[in-house]
Design a protein around this motif. Sequence first.
Motif, PDB file in Angstrom:
ATOM      1  N   VAL A 132      52.363  48.237  36.711  1.00 14.81           N
ATOM      2  CA  VAL A 132      53.728  47.744  36.927  1.00 14.81           C
ATOM      3  C   VAL A 132      54.613  48.031  35.722  1.00 14.81           C
ATOM      4  O   VAL A 132      55.773  48.445  35.862  1.00 14.81           O
ATOM      5  CB  VAL A 132      53.699  46.233  37.239  1.00 14.81           C
ATOM      6  CG1 VAL A 132      55.103  45.638  37.181  1.00 14.81           C
ATOM      7  CG2 VAL A 132      53.072  45.973  38.598  1.00 14.81           C
ATOM      8  N   VAL A 133      54.079  47.853  34.508  1.00 14.12           N
ATOM      9  CA  VAL A 133      54.881  48.028  33.297  1.00 14.12           C
ATOM     10  C   VAL A 133      55.157  49.492  33.010  1.00 14.12           C
ATOM     11  O   VAL A 133      56.274  49.857  32.622  1.00 14.12           O
ATOM     12  CB  VAL A 133      54.173  47.351  32.105  1.00 14.12           C
ATOM     13  CG1 VAL A 133      54.873  47.690  30.794  1.00 14.12           C
ATOM     14  CG2 VAL A 133      54.133  45.847  32.302  1.00 14.12           C
ATOM     15  N   PHE A 168      54.744  44.668  42.504  1.00 13.32           N
ATOM     16  CA  PHE A 168      54.875  43.481  41.660  1.00 13.32           C
ATOM     17  C   PHE A 168      55.437  42.304  42.461  1.00 13.32           C
ATOM     18  O   PHE A 168      54.945  41.174  42.340  1.00 13.32           O
ATOM     19  CB  PHE A 168      55.776  43.820  40.469  1.00 13.32           C
ATOM     20  CG  PHE A 168      55.911  42.699  39.482  1.00 13.32           C
ATOM     21  CD1 PHE A 168      54.804  42.181  38.831  1.00 13.32           C
ATOM     22  CD2 PHE A 168      57.154  42.168  39.185  1.00 13.32           C
ATOM     23  CE1 PHE A 168      54.921  41.150  37.912  1.00 13.32           C
ATOM     24  CE2 PHE A 168      57.288  41.137  38.270  1.00 13.32           C
ATOM     25  CZ  PHE A 168      56.162  40.635  37.636  1.00 13.32           C
ATOM     26  N   ARG A 169      56.449  42.548  43.272  1.00  9.30           N
ATOM     27  CA  ARG A 169      57.001  41.473  44.103  1.00  9.30           C
ATOM     28  C   ARG A 169      55.979  40.991  45.128  1.00  9.30           C
ATOM     29  O   ARG A 169      55.952  39.809  45.476  1.00  9.30           O
ATOM     30  CB  ARG A 169      58.263  41.964  44.806  1.00  9.30           C
ATOM     31  CG  ARG A 169      59.425  42.287  43.870  1.00  9.30           C
ATOM     32  CD  ARG A 169      60.703  42.531  44.651  1.00  9.30           C
ATOM     33  NE  ARG A 169      61.780  42.978  43.782  1.00  9.30           N
ATOM     34  CZ  ARG A 169      62.111  44.252  43.610  1.00  9.30           C
ATOM     35  NH1 ARG A 169      61.451  45.198  44.270  1.00  9.30           N
ATOM     36  NH2 ARG A 169      63.094  44.588  42.797  1.00  9.30           N
ATOM     37  N   PHE A 170      55.142  41.900  45.602  1.00  9.72           N
ATOM     38  CA  PHE A 170      54.100  41.524  46.553  1.00  9.72           C
ATOM     39  C   PHE A 170      53.117  40.549  45.921  1.00  9.72           C
ATOM     40  O   PHE A 170      52.707  39.563  46.545  1.00  9.72           O
ATOM     41  CB  PHE A 170      53.378  42.777  47.045  1.00  9.72           C
ATOM     42  CG  PHE A 170      52.178  42.490  47.908  1.00  9.72           C
ATOM     43  CD1 PHE A 170      52.343  42.087  49.222  1.00  9.72           C
ATOM     44  CD2 PHE A 170      50.903  42.622  47.400  1.00  9.72           C
ATOM     45  CE1 PHE A 170      51.239  41.816  50.020  1.00  9.72           C
ATOM     46  CE2 PHE A 170      49.796  42.356  48.187  1.00  9.72           C
ATOM     47  CZ  PHE A 170      49.967  41.950  49.514  1.00  9.72           C
ATOM     48  N   ARG A 191      60.369  52.503  42.220  1.00  9.31           N
ATOM     49  CA  ARG A 191      60.586  51.424  43.175  1.00  9.31           C
ATOM     50  C   ARG A 191      59.277  50.908  43.752  1.00  9.31           C
ATOM     51  O   ARG A 191      59.140  49.715  44.012  1.00  9.31           O
ATOM     52  CB  ARG A 191      61.505  51.921  44.291  1.00  9.31           C
ATOM     53  CG  ARG A 191      61.856  50.866  45.329  1.00  9.31           C
ATOM     54  CD  ARG A 191      62.860  51.395  46.335  1.00  9.31           C
ATOM     55  NE  ARG A 191      64.111  51.771  45.680  1.00  9.31           N
ATOM     56  CZ  ARG A 191      65.145  52.290  46.333  1.00  9.31           C
ATOM     57  NH1 ARG A 191      65.053  52.520  47.647  1.00  9.31           N
ATOM     58  NH2 ARG A 191      66.252  52.604  45.680  1.00  9.31           N
ATOM     59  N   SER A 192      58.313  51.763  43.963  1.00  9.55           N
ATOM     60  CA  SER A 192      57.060  51.324  44.576  1.00  9.55           C
ATOM     61  C   SER A 192      56.306  50.350  43.680  1.00  9.55           C
ATOM     62  O   SER A 192      55.726  49.375  44.166  1.00  9.55           O
ATOM     63  CB  SER A 192      56.177  52.541  44.886  1.00  9.55           C
ATOM     64  OG  SER A 192      55.860  53.248  43.684  1.00  9.55           O
ATOM     65  N   SER A 193      56.312  50.588  42.366  1.00 14.63           N
ATOM     66  CA  SER A 193      55.617  49.672  41.466  1.00 14.63           C
ATOM     67  C   SER A 193      56.280  48.300  41.452  1.00 14.63           C
ATOM     68  O   SER A 193      55.600  47.277  41.391  1.00 14.63           O
ATOM     69  CB  SER A 193      55.577  50.253  40.052  1.00 14.63           C
ATOM     70  OG  SER A 193      56.883  50.343  39.502  1.00 14.63           O
TER      71      SER A 193
END
Length: 279
Positions: A99-100, A111-113, A105-107
Motif C-alpha cells: 500500500v505504501v 487499503f480501503r478494503f 488507485r488499485s493499492s
Amino acid sequence: MTRPPGAPRRRHNLPAGVAAGLWLVVVGLPLYVLVASTFQERDAYFDHGPLSLPTEPTLDNYRRVLASDFLTYLLNTALVTAGCAALVVVLAVSVGYTVVRTLNRSSQQVFRFFLLGLAIPAQAVIIPVYLLITQLHLYDSLWAIVLPTAAFALPVSVLILSGTMRDIDEELYESMTLEGAGQLRVLLRLVLPLSRAGIATVAVFSALQAWNNFLFPLILTQSRSSRVLTLGLYDYVGEFRVDIPALLAAVVLSIVPIFVVYLFARRQLVSGLMGVGGR
C-alpha cells in the motif's frame, strides 16, 4: 528546604489526589479479591466472603488447576496465539508495504478494503465463518481459531503498519533503489528494521486478540483436546455449584503469560501506537 527566589510556588491539588485515591481503590480492589480468593478454601470463601483475608492460606486451588487439563488448554492457547501473531505480522507487513510503495488507485482500493473490516464485528458474520470452516474441514481444530482471529486482527494491523512505513524517509527508499536494491531487499534491509515498533505493536495486539478470544473457540471447536483457556475455565462451573477459588486461580495462571509478554513489549507497543516508526 527553602524555595529559591522567583520559583513558582507549589500548590497541592487536593481534588486530584482524592480522585487518584478513589481510582486506585476501584482498580486495586478487584485485583485484591482475585488474588486473595485463590488462597482460600471453597468453604472458607463462602463463609467469610471475598473481601476477607485468608486465615489459613493454601495452594490447593493452584494444585487442582495444574492437576487438571489446564496445561493442555494453556498449550493450545499458546499455539493459537503464536500462529495468529505470526500470520498477522507476515500478512500485515506485506499488505502495508504494498500500500505504501505502490502509488496507484488499485493499492488504495485494497487499503480501503482492509479498513472496511474495522466496521464488521465478528458476531455479525459468525454463521458464514462457521460454514466456511466446516467446508474447509477445519472444524474442531486449532486452525479453526487461528484463521478467523487473524482475519479480524488484520485491518487494524494493516492500518498501524502502513502508518509506520509512511514515517520512513523517502530519501532512504531512493538511496537503496539507486544502489540497485530490489523490492525484497528494501523490505528486509530497510523497512523491517525501521518498523520494529509497529511490528511489535501488531504482534502484541494480535496475540491479545487470540489469547482472549472466546467466540471463535466456542463456536468452531468442540472436543477437550482443542479447547483453549477461555473455554477451559468452564471446567470449574458445575450445574449446581461453582468452585470460585479454583476458577480464580485458573484466571490468575492464564493472565501471567500474556502479562509477561506485555511487560517486555510495552515500550514498542506504545511507540508503534504513537506512530514513531521505530526510530
